[in-house]
Design a protein around this motif. Structure first.
Motif, PDB file in Angstrom:
ATOM      1  N   MET A  85      82.575 102.895 -72.625  1.00  0.00           N
ATOM      2  CA  MET A  85      83.956 103.375 -72.776  1.00  0.00           C
ATOM      3  C   MET A  85      83.970 104.691 -73.564  1.00  0.00           C
ATOM      4  O   MET A  85      84.648 105.645 -73.184  1.00  0.00           O
ATOM      5  CB  MET A  85      84.812 102.306 -73.471  1.00  0.00           C
ATOM      6  CG  MET A  85      84.895 101.010 -72.672  1.00  0.00           C
ATOM      7  SD  MET A  85      85.636  99.620 -73.578  1.00  0.00           S
ATOM      8  CE  MET A  85      87.341 100.115 -73.659  1.00  0.00           C
ATOM      9  N   TYR A  86      83.201 104.733 -74.669  1.00  0.00           N
ATOM     10  CA  TYR A  86      83.139 105.988 -75.450  1.00  0.00           C
ATOM     11  C   TYR A  86      82.494 107.100 -74.627  1.00  0.00           C
ATOM     12  O   TYR A  86      82.876 108.268 -74.725  1.00  0.00           O
ATOM     13  CB  TYR A  86      82.384 105.763 -76.771  1.00  0.00           C
ATOM     14  CG  TYR A  86      83.181 104.901 -77.725  1.00  0.00           C
ATOM     15  CD1 TYR A  86      84.277 105.417 -78.407  1.00  0.00           C
ATOM     16  CD2 TYR A  86      82.872 103.551 -77.906  1.00  0.00           C
ATOM     17  CE1 TYR A  86      85.042 104.617 -79.254  1.00  0.00           C
ATOM     18  CE2 TYR A  86      83.630 102.743 -78.745  1.00  0.00           C
ATOM     19  CZ  TYR A  86      84.717 103.279 -79.416  1.00  0.00           C
ATOM     20  OH  TYR A  86      85.483 102.490 -80.243  1.00  0.00           O
ATOM     21  N   ARG A  87      81.520 106.737 -73.805  1.00  0.00           N
ATOM     22  CA  ARG A  87      80.857 107.734 -72.953  1.00  0.00           C
ATOM     23  C   ARG A  87      81.841 108.304 -71.919  1.00  0.00           C
ATOM     24  O   ARG A  87      81.850 109.500 -71.646  1.00  0.00           O
ATOM     25  CB  ARG A  87      79.654 107.100 -72.245  1.00  0.00           C
ATOM     26  CG  ARG A  87      78.481 106.865 -73.168  1.00  0.00           C
ATOM     27  CD  ARG A  87      77.388 106.022 -72.499  1.00  0.00           C
ATOM     28  NE  ARG A  87      76.265 105.864 -73.388  1.00  0.00           N
ATOM     29  CZ  ARG A  87      75.239 106.709 -73.492  1.00  0.00           C
ATOM     30  NH1 ARG A  87      75.201 107.771 -72.701  1.00  0.00           N
ATOM     31  NH2 ARG A  87      74.273 106.511 -74.347  1.00  0.00           N
ATOM     32  N   ALA A  88      82.667 107.431 -71.332  1.00  0.00           N
ATOM     33  CA  ALA A  88      83.621 107.897 -70.324  1.00  0.00           C
ATOM     34  C   ALA A  88      84.670 108.818 -70.964  1.00  0.00           C
ATOM     35  O   ALA A  88      85.070 109.833 -70.380  1.00  0.00           O
ATOM     36  CB  ALA A  88      84.297 106.698 -69.649  1.00  0.00           C
ATOM     37  N   SER A 115      74.479 113.627 -75.582  1.00  0.00           N
ATOM     38  CA  SER A 115      74.342 114.495 -76.749  1.00  0.00           C
ATOM     39  C   SER A 115      75.678 114.739 -77.457  1.00  0.00           C
ATOM     40  O   SER A 115      75.703 115.254 -78.563  1.00  0.00           O
ATOM     41  CB  SER A 115      73.696 115.822 -76.343  1.00  0.00           C
ATOM     42  OG  SER A 115      74.523 116.486 -75.436  1.00  0.00           O
ATOM     43  N   LYS A 116      76.795 114.387 -76.825  1.00  0.00           N
ATOM     44  CA  LYS A 116      78.111 114.629 -77.451  1.00  0.00           C
ATOM     45  C   LYS A 116      78.872 113.349 -77.788  1.00  0.00           C
ATOM     46  O   LYS A 116      79.854 113.395 -78.544  1.00  0.00           O
ATOM     47  CB  LYS A 116      78.994 115.465 -76.499  1.00  0.00           C
ATOM     48  CG  LYS A 116      78.498 116.880 -76.293  1.00  0.00           C
ATOM     49  CD  LYS A 116      78.730 117.713 -77.539  1.00  0.00           C
ATOM     50  CE  LYS A 116      78.079 119.073 -77.396  1.00  0.00           C
ATOM     51  NZ  LYS A 116      77.930 119.765 -78.660  1.00  0.00           N
ATOM     52  N   VAL A 117      78.439 112.234 -77.212  1.00  0.00           N
ATOM     53  CA  VAL A 117      79.257 111.021 -77.330  1.00  0.00           C
ATOM     54  C   VAL A 117      79.449 110.533 -78.776  1.00  0.00           C
ATOM     55  O   VAL A 117      80.523 110.046 -79.128  1.00  0.00           O
ATOM     56  CB  VAL A 117      78.721 109.890 -76.416  1.00  0.00           C
ATOM     57  CG1 VAL A 117      77.316 109.468 -76.773  1.00  0.00           C
ATOM     58  CG2 VAL A 117      79.652 108.695 -76.422  1.00  0.00           C
ATOM     59  N   SER A 118      78.443 110.700 -79.625  1.00  0.00           N
ATOM     60  CA  SER A 118      78.610 110.232 -81.011  1.00  0.00           C
ATOM     61  C   SER A 118      79.731 110.982 -81.708  1.00  0.00           C
ATOM     62  O   SER A 118      80.462 110.405 -82.520  1.00  0.00           O
ATOM     63  CB  SER A 118      77.327 110.423 -81.812  1.00  0.00           C
ATOM     64  OG  SER A 118      76.377 109.507 -81.385  1.00  0.00           O
ATOM     65  N   GLU A 119      79.853 112.276 -81.402  1.00  0.00           N
ATOM     66  CA  GLU A 119      80.923 113.051 -82.032  1.00  0.00           C
ATOM     67  C   GLU A 119      82.293 112.563 -81.557  1.00  0.00           C
ATOM     68  O   GLU A 119      83.235 112.474 -82.333  1.00  0.00           O
ATOM     69  CB  GLU A 119      80.766 114.542 -81.703  1.00  0.00           C
ATOM     70  CG  GLU A 119      79.648 115.190 -82.498  1.00  0.00           C
ATOM     71  CD  GLU A 119      79.182 116.491 -81.891  1.00  0.00           C
ATOM     72  OE1 GLU A 119      79.987 117.431 -81.849  1.00  0.00           O
ATOM     73  OE2 GLU A 119      78.027 116.558 -81.447  1.00  0.00           O
ATOM     74  N   GLU A 162      73.994 110.622 -68.487  1.00  0.00           N
ATOM     75  CA  GLU A 162      73.265 111.888 -68.516  1.00  0.00           C
ATOM     76  C   GLU A 162      73.235 112.471 -69.931  1.00  0.00           C
ATOM     77  O   GLU A 162      74.109 112.190 -70.738  1.00  0.00           O
ATOM     78  CB  GLU A 162      73.918 112.899 -67.552  1.00  0.00           C
ATOM     79  CG  GLU A 162      73.662 112.540 -66.110  1.00  0.00           C
ATOM     80  CD  GLU A 162      74.231 113.558 -65.124  1.00  0.00           C
ATOM     81  OE1 GLU A 162      74.869 114.539 -65.555  1.00  0.00           O
ATOM     82  OE2 GLU A 162      74.029 113.344 -63.919  1.00  0.00           O
ATOM     83  N   MET A 163      72.224 113.292 -70.180  1.00  0.00           N
ATOM     84  CA  MET A 163      72.029 113.874 -71.511  1.00  0.00           C
ATOM     85  C   MET A 163      73.236 114.682 -71.981  1.00  0.00           C
ATOM     86  O   MET A 163      73.551 114.712 -73.167  1.00  0.00           O
ATOM     87  CB  MET A 163      70.765 114.731 -71.478  1.00  0.00           C
ATOM     88  CG  MET A 163      69.943 114.742 -72.741  1.00  0.00           C
ATOM     89  SD  MET A 163      69.971 113.280 -73.765  1.00  0.00           S
ATOM     90  CE  MET A 163      68.280 113.020 -74.072  1.00  0.00           C
ATOM     91  N   LYS A 164      73.929 115.327 -71.027  1.00  0.00           N
ATOM     92  CA  LYS A 164      75.106 116.136 -71.370  1.00  0.00           C
ATOM     93  C   LYS A 164      76.126 115.286 -72.134  1.00  0.00           C
ATOM     94  O   LYS A 164      76.750 115.739 -73.084  1.00  0.00           O
ATOM     95  CB  LYS A 164      75.774 116.647 -70.073  1.00  0.00           C
ATOM     96  CG  LYS A 164      75.383 118.047 -69.683  1.00  0.00           C
ATOM     97  CD  LYS A 164      76.137 118.468 -68.428  1.00  0.00           C
ATOM     98  CE  LYS A 164      75.470 117.840 -67.221  1.00  0.00           C
ATOM     99  NZ  LYS A 164      75.922 118.160 -65.914  1.00  0.00           N
ATOM    100  N   VAL A 165      76.298 114.063 -71.672  1.00  0.00           N
ATOM    101  CA  VAL A 165      77.245 113.151 -72.328  1.00  0.00           C
ATOM    102  C   VAL A 165      76.586 112.530 -73.566  1.00  0.00           C
ATOM    103  O   VAL A 165      77.184 112.482 -74.649  1.00  0.00           O
ATOM    104  CB  VAL A 165      77.726 112.059 -71.341  1.00  0.00           C
ATOM    105  CG1 VAL A 165      78.581 111.022 -72.062  1.00  0.00           C
ATOM    106  CG2 VAL A 165      78.508 112.691 -70.193  1.00  0.00           C
ATOM    107  N   ASN A 217      84.101 106.192 -60.213  1.00  0.00           N
ATOM    108  CA  ASN A 217      82.925 105.509 -60.741  1.00  0.00           C
ATOM    109  C   ASN A 217      82.051 106.540 -61.481  1.00  0.00           C
ATOM    110  O   ASN A 217      81.481 107.427 -60.861  1.00  0.00           O
ATOM    111  CB  ASN A 217      82.141 104.860 -59.606  1.00  0.00           C
ATOM    112  CG  ASN A 217      80.971 104.031 -60.124  1.00  0.00           C
ATOM    113  OD1 ASN A 217      80.429 104.304 -61.187  1.00  0.00           O
ATOM    114  ND2 ASN A 217      80.591 103.021 -59.371  1.00  0.00           N
ATOM    115  N   VAL A 218      81.972 106.415 -62.807  1.00  0.00           N
ATOM    116  CA  VAL A 218      81.227 107.400 -63.608  1.00  0.00           C
ATOM    117  C   VAL A 218      79.979 106.783 -64.248  1.00  0.00           C
ATOM    118  O   VAL A 218      79.397 107.345 -65.169  1.00  0.00           O
ATOM    119  CB  VAL A 218      82.132 108.035 -64.700  1.00  0.00           C
ATOM    120  CG1 VAL A 218      83.214 108.909 -64.079  1.00  0.00           C
ATOM    121  CG2 VAL A 218      82.759 106.968 -65.608  1.00  0.00           C
TER     122      VAL A 218
END
Ligand code: DC
Length: 228
Positions: free
Chosen positions: A38-41, A99-103, A94-97, A87-88
């Motif tokens: 959910m956080y990734r999406a 690398s930012k998801v924690s923020e 992917e690394m793009k997500v 559908n994601v």
């Protein structure tokens, strides 16, 4: 018929939480919810729409346009994450997500949004939910809380092997750096940082097989179900 319980599984990134949670849910015929997805999406939506992570108004507006749901995929035999009907499931890994998801997951408005949905999903019990704050914030009264941990080098290696399947160019250094970065943000953020609930059972899976880990957790679950 036995009563249904809530099983909360928390721990650091790439500890095998989802694998364990999925196996338990299948065995107990419970619903499995991967809250990290959910956080990734949400992070994917923010990246696509160039939402600045410090712009509270833009974040508030963006969240009003985000609809999340899980749907079972009969090919992979697991639930996929959908963002506004798309559908994601693959894109959010992917690394793009990554690398930012924690923020994104550290933003208070985002957490309030996700936690409210997670609590609604668990209202009928019979769920296994994995994340970082499930036993501490989302379901502080969960009947069973498991805190999964593993040696950082072992986690990095597991994650590297997993990612290499779809991204052969990835390096071990990149993976280890990303894990370290996420652990740091996840455990030091202001809003619901990752921490072990006082009543959680600790499961260190550095040196045990998936099967042994599953048996241990299943026994804990059966015991708690019998007490419910
Ligand atoms: O479990 P995961 O690696 O897919 O989680 C992605 C990110 O979301 C990770 O940085 C931790 C964060 N997360 C969180 O803050 N709270 C949760 N309940 C689940 C995940």
């Amino acid at each position: 018929m036995s009563k249904k319980i809530i099983i909360a599984i928390d721990g650091f990134s790439s500890c095998g939480k989802s694998t364990l949670a999925k196996a338990l849910a299948t065995k107990l015929e419970y619903v499995f919810i991967d809250t990290g997805a959910m956080y990734r999406a949400i992070a994917l939506y923010f990246l696509r729409n160039q939402i600045a992570f410090d712009d509270q108004v833009a974040i508030q507006n963006a969240l009003q346009n985000i609809q999340l749901h899980f749907a079972y995929n009969p090919v992979t035999l697991k639930s996929d994450m959908y963002l506004n009907g798309e559908n994601v499931e693959l894109l959010i890994r992917e690394m793009k997500v990554s690398s930012k998801v924690s923020e994104v997951a550290a933003i208070g408005l985002v957490r309030d949004f996700a936690v409210a949905q997670q609590q609604a999903m668990g209202a009928q019990k019979g769920i296994v939910m994995d994340g970082r704050d499930i036993g501490t914030v989302v379901f502080p009264n969960a009947e069973l809380k498991i805190f999964v941990t593993a040696d950082p080098a072992i986690r990095a290696n597991r994650r590297y092997l997993e990612l290499q399947a779809t991204n052969p160019a990835i390096t071990m250094e990149e993976v280890a750096d990303n894990l370290q970065h996420r652990d740091l943000i996840d455990s030091t953020r202001e809003h619901s940082p990752l921490k072990q609930a006082a009543d959680a059972l600790v499961l260190d899976n550095s040196h045990i097989t998936r099967e042994a880990q599953f048996e241990l957790a299943l026994n804990w679950a059966k015991e708690r179900i019998s007490l419910a």
